[in-house]
Design a protein around this motif. Structure first.
Motif, PDB file in Angstrom:
ATOM      1  N   MET A 168       1.362   5.421   0.926  1.00  0.00           N
ATOM      2  CA  MET A 168       2.563   5.156   0.130  1.00  0.00           C
ATOM      3  C   MET A 168       2.670   3.668  -0.229  1.00  0.00           C
ATOM      4  O   MET A 168       3.010   3.325  -1.358  1.00  0.00           O
ATOM      5  N   LEU A 169       2.345   2.797   0.724  1.00  0.00           N
ATOM      6  CA  LEU A 169       2.349   1.365   0.422  1.00  0.00           C
ATOM      7  C   LEU A 169       1.307   1.040  -0.646  1.00  0.00           C
ATOM      8  O   LEU A 169       1.560   0.240  -1.550  1.00  0.00           O
ATOM      9  N   ALA A 170       0.147   1.671  -0.542  1.00  0.00           N
ATOM     10  CA  ALA A 170      -0.917   1.428  -1.517  1.00  0.00           C
ATOM     11  C   ALA A 170      -0.503   1.898  -2.909  1.00  0.00           C
ATOM     12  O   ALA A 170      -0.852   1.254  -3.909  1.00  0.00           O
ATOM     13  N   ASP A 207      -7.745   0.040   1.935  1.00  0.00           N
ATOM     14  CA  ASP A 207      -8.558  -0.723   2.894  1.00  0.00           C
ATOM     15  C   ASP A 207      -8.003  -2.134   3.077  1.00  0.00           C
ATOM     16  O   ASP A 207      -7.980  -2.665   4.191  1.00  0.00           O
ATOM     17  N   CYS A 208      -7.557  -2.738   1.989  1.00  0.00           N
ATOM     18  CA  CYS A 208      -7.000  -4.082   2.045  1.00  0.00           C
ATOM     19  C   CYS A 208      -5.741  -4.107   2.921  1.00  0.00           C
ATOM     20  O   CYS A 208      -5.561  -5.009   3.744  1.00  0.00           O
ATOM     21  N   ILE A 209      -4.892  -3.106   2.760  1.00  0.00           N
ATOM     22  CA  ILE A 209      -3.672  -3.025   3.577  1.00  0.00           C
ATOM     23  C   ILE A 209      -4.037  -2.862   5.044  1.00  0.00           C
ATOM     24  O   ILE A 209      -3.476  -3.528   5.916  1.00  0.00           O
ATOM     25  N   PHE A 216       7.380  -4.437   0.189  1.00  0.00           N
ATOM     26  CA  PHE A 216       7.230  -2.978   0.161  1.00  0.00           C
ATOM     27  C   PHE A 216       7.355  -2.390   1.564  1.00  0.00           C
ATOM     28  O   PHE A 216       7.912  -1.308   1.730  1.00  0.00           O
ATOM     29  N   THR A 217       6.847  -3.105   2.587  1.00  0.00           N
ATOM     30  CA  THR A 217       6.962  -2.590   3.961  1.00  0.00           C
ATOM     31  C   THR A 217       8.413  -2.561   4.415  1.00  0.00           C
ATOM     32  O   THR A 217       8.767  -1.801   5.311  1.00  0.00           O
TER      33      THR A 217
END
Length: 169
Positions: free
Chosen positions: A123-125, A144-146, A59-60
């Motif tokens: 956006m990644l989340a 938070d995990c990201i 995704f990144t």
């Protein structure tokens, strides 16, 4: 029963094996914890390095996840020394039965995670929250995990260290 994943930074493979498995890879020896070793580490219950974390990295990069692409490499048990199908000698245990695995994440993954800007986290989340392989408690927990992964990756990159994942079944 759950599967635990501890992600940590270490200078090299022998250090990672000593910290995650035991001195020289001896899983039967009384080793020190990651805390006692002074490791920079995070506990990510249920987030496996191969698929769940691999999807975040994809995704990144703005691409679909490719399960056949470059991913984490198994370090322990050493498949050259202990073939997975080889039975242990009589009276001995096989490291495959220990419930421990250690993988090294590609440095390219470390660098991608380290490059996550805080403004891109929502956006990644949104993408990562919907993966089938992990059920986040809620959207803020996913964010938070990201941020936690990005922080560990930045510290590892800045220290010239590599990222590893210890899996405990």
């Amino acid at each position: 029963m759950g599967v635990l994943f501890d992600y940590f930074a270490a200078a090299d493979r022998p250090t990672a094996v000593d910290w995650a498995i035991g001195p020289g890879g001896d899983w039967t020896a009384e080793g020190q914890s990651l805390d006692e070793a002074g490791a920079d580490w995070i506990d990510m219950k249920g987030i496996d390095p191969h698929v769940a974390l691999g999807q975040l990295v994809a995704f990144t990069e703005g691409r679909p996840y490719d399960v056949h692409g470059t991913g984490p490499e198994l370090l322990w048990p050493d498949q050259r020394e202990w073939l997975p199908e080889r039975p242990a000698a009589p009276g001995a245990e096989s490291p495959w039965e220990s419930g421990l695995h250690l993988t090294e994440l590609p440095d390219a993954w470390r660098d991608r995670l380290a490059s996550i800007e805080d403004e891109h986290v929502p956006m990644l989340a949104l993408q990562w929250y919907d993966i089938e392989e992990f059920d986040f408690a809620d959207f803020p927990a996913c964010e938070d995990c990201i941020r936690t992964f990005a922080g560990l990756a930045r510290r590892a990159r800045d220290a010239g260290a590599h990222l590893y994942c210890r899996c405990c079944v």
